[in-house]
Design a protein around this motif. Structure first.
Motif, PDB file in Angstrom:
ATOM      1  N   VAL A  25       0.829  -1.219   0.000  1.00 22.11           N
ATOM      2  CA  VAL A  25       0.000   0.000   0.000  1.00 22.11           C
ATOM      3  C   VAL A  25       0.858   1.262   0.000  1.00 22.11           C
ATOM      4  O   VAL A  25       0.410   2.327  -0.425  1.00 22.11           O
ATOM      5  N   VAL A 190      -8.811  -1.532   1.895  1.00 20.39           N
ATOM      6  CA  VAL A 190      -7.993  -2.387   2.776  1.00 20.39           C
ATOM      7  C   VAL A 190      -8.254  -2.022   4.246  1.00 20.39           C
ATOM      8  O   VAL A 190      -8.464  -2.899   5.095  1.00 20.39           O
ATOM      9  N   LEU A 191      -8.275  -0.727   4.522  1.00 21.39           N
ATOM     10  CA  LEU A 191      -8.492  -0.293   5.913  1.00 21.39           C
ATOM     11  C   LEU A 191      -9.891  -0.698   6.393  1.00 21.39           C
ATOM     12  O   LEU A 191     -10.055  -1.215   7.499  1.00 21.39           O
ATOM     13  N   LYS A 278      -8.726  -8.844   5.078  1.00 20.41           N
ATOM     14  CA  LYS A 278      -7.817  -7.715   4.825  1.00 20.41           C
ATOM     15  C   LYS A 278      -6.761  -8.101   3.784  1.00 20.41           C
ATOM     16  O   LYS A 278      -6.387  -7.290   2.933  1.00 20.41           O
TER      17      LYS A 278
END
Ligand SMILES: C/C(=C\COP(=O)(O)OP(=O)(O)O)CCC[C@H](C)CCC[C@H](C)CCCC(C)C
Ligand SMILES: O=C(O)C1=CC(=O)c2ccccc2C1=O
Length: 298
Positions: A25, A190-191, A278
């Motif tokens: 990321v 993703v978060l 995740k």
């Protein structure tokens, strides 16, 4: 008869604490911003590119080390065996290791500014770091108010990608801004997904993440729209002639996206099973971002 709880090995705990896949990321905004710069300006400065990637990784390491430090202050990580503070039992070591990473990362960004005789990139990256601090550090702790996803979008999207573009060209670009929206959305995904398995602990610690607020069922229903927006925006920008047709390569992220949506739809309320979502989201982010960048270069 004694009951035995199976504990993950120390090696696995360290691996979970360091989370190597997460570092993609940090790389992606630099990759996409640089790819757009190459597409528009036909030149690439390798020293700036590699220094920026290394700095971004170091800055993300700071973000994660300090996250474990600040979360140990609020007690939210009490049950998190793979917190670096819990693993080392030395909060101050983790804190200073994080600060060292930040200092080295900023030094790299400083070198880029020195080569360019221009402080713009440093300004943008310091702003990203401030957003990262506001996510978790006192007195802000905005992640606890459910605002982390907004901070994440701007740090990894418009700010990060524009900084990478500027580091190559010393100019701004609408195209890079459009591409940054996609990187911002997929990083925020993703978060968002990282919080599915934590709802109970977050609630107990007073953290009102978006999933605590809306519940995992609604979160799972939202996910296909969230993911779908990445592909819809890409398709639209290709149809409008803003993106080169090769950026459609990023649709190769679709299988991982389907896997993510199905997995979360089935297991959203089973923390054990949903905890790996995740990493599926990281695969979506990785393939869509890598191939989006490739699409500008080919
Ligand atoms: C640390 C982050 C998430 C972890 O959150 P949480 O506390 O729920 O996780 P644990 O369960 O593991 O404790 C990510 C937060 C991201 C933040 C909003 C923005 C960070 C910005 C970066 C510091 C800037 C990077 C610069 C870019 C160009 C690479
Ligand atoms: O540990 C995590 O869950 C995350 C760490 C991290 O650095 C990051 C960065 C950008 C988006 C999400 C995440 C995490 O979820």
């Amino acid at each position: 008869m004694t009951t035995q709880t199976i504990q993950p090995s120390n090696y696995k705990l360290w691996l979970a604490a360091i989370k190597p896949p997460m570092y993609s990321v940090a790389i992606m905004p630099i990759w996409v911003g640089t790819a757009v710069a190459l597409y528009e300006h036909h030149s690439l400065n390798w020293s700036i590119f590699s220094t920026f990637i290394s700095s971004a990784i170091l800055i993300l390491a700071w973000e994660n080390l300090s996250n474990d430090v600040f979360d140990s202050d609020t007690g939210i990580d009490k049950k998190k065996h793979h917190s670096l503070v819990n693993l080392t039992g030395n909060k101050s070591l983790v804190f200073w290791a994080g600060n060292l990473c930040l200092a080295l990362g900023i030094l790299g960004i400083g070198a880029i500014c020195w080569w360019q005789r221009d402080l713009t990139v440093l300004g943008l990256i310091l702003l990203c770091c401030f957003l990262g601090y506001m996510y978790q550090g006192p007195p802000f702790r905005l992640g606890y108010q459910g605002l982390g996803e907004f901070l994440c979008f701007f740090a990894f999207g418009p700010l990060g990608v524009s900084a990478a573009y500027y580091s190559q060209t010393q100019s701004w670009s609408n195209l890079s801004l459009l591409a940054s929206v996609l990187v911002g959305i997929s990083t925020t995904l993703v978060l968002f997904c990282s919080h599915f398995h934590q709802v109970e602990d977050d609630l107990a610690a007073g953290k009102r993440s978006p999933l605590v607020r809306m519940g995992t069922h609604r979160g799972a229903q939202l996910l296909p729209w969230f993911c779908g927006s990445i592909f819809a925006i890409t398709g639209l920008l290709v149809a409008l002639g803003s993106f080169p047709v090769w950026t459609l390569l990023s649709f190769a992220g679709l299988p991982a996206t389907l896997k993510l949506c199905r997995h979360v739809a089935t297991y959203h309320d089973s923390p054990e099973e949903v905890s790996n979502c995740k990493f599926i989201a990281i695969a979506v982010h990785f393939w869509s971002g890598l191939l989006l960048g490739m699409g500008f270069i080919l």
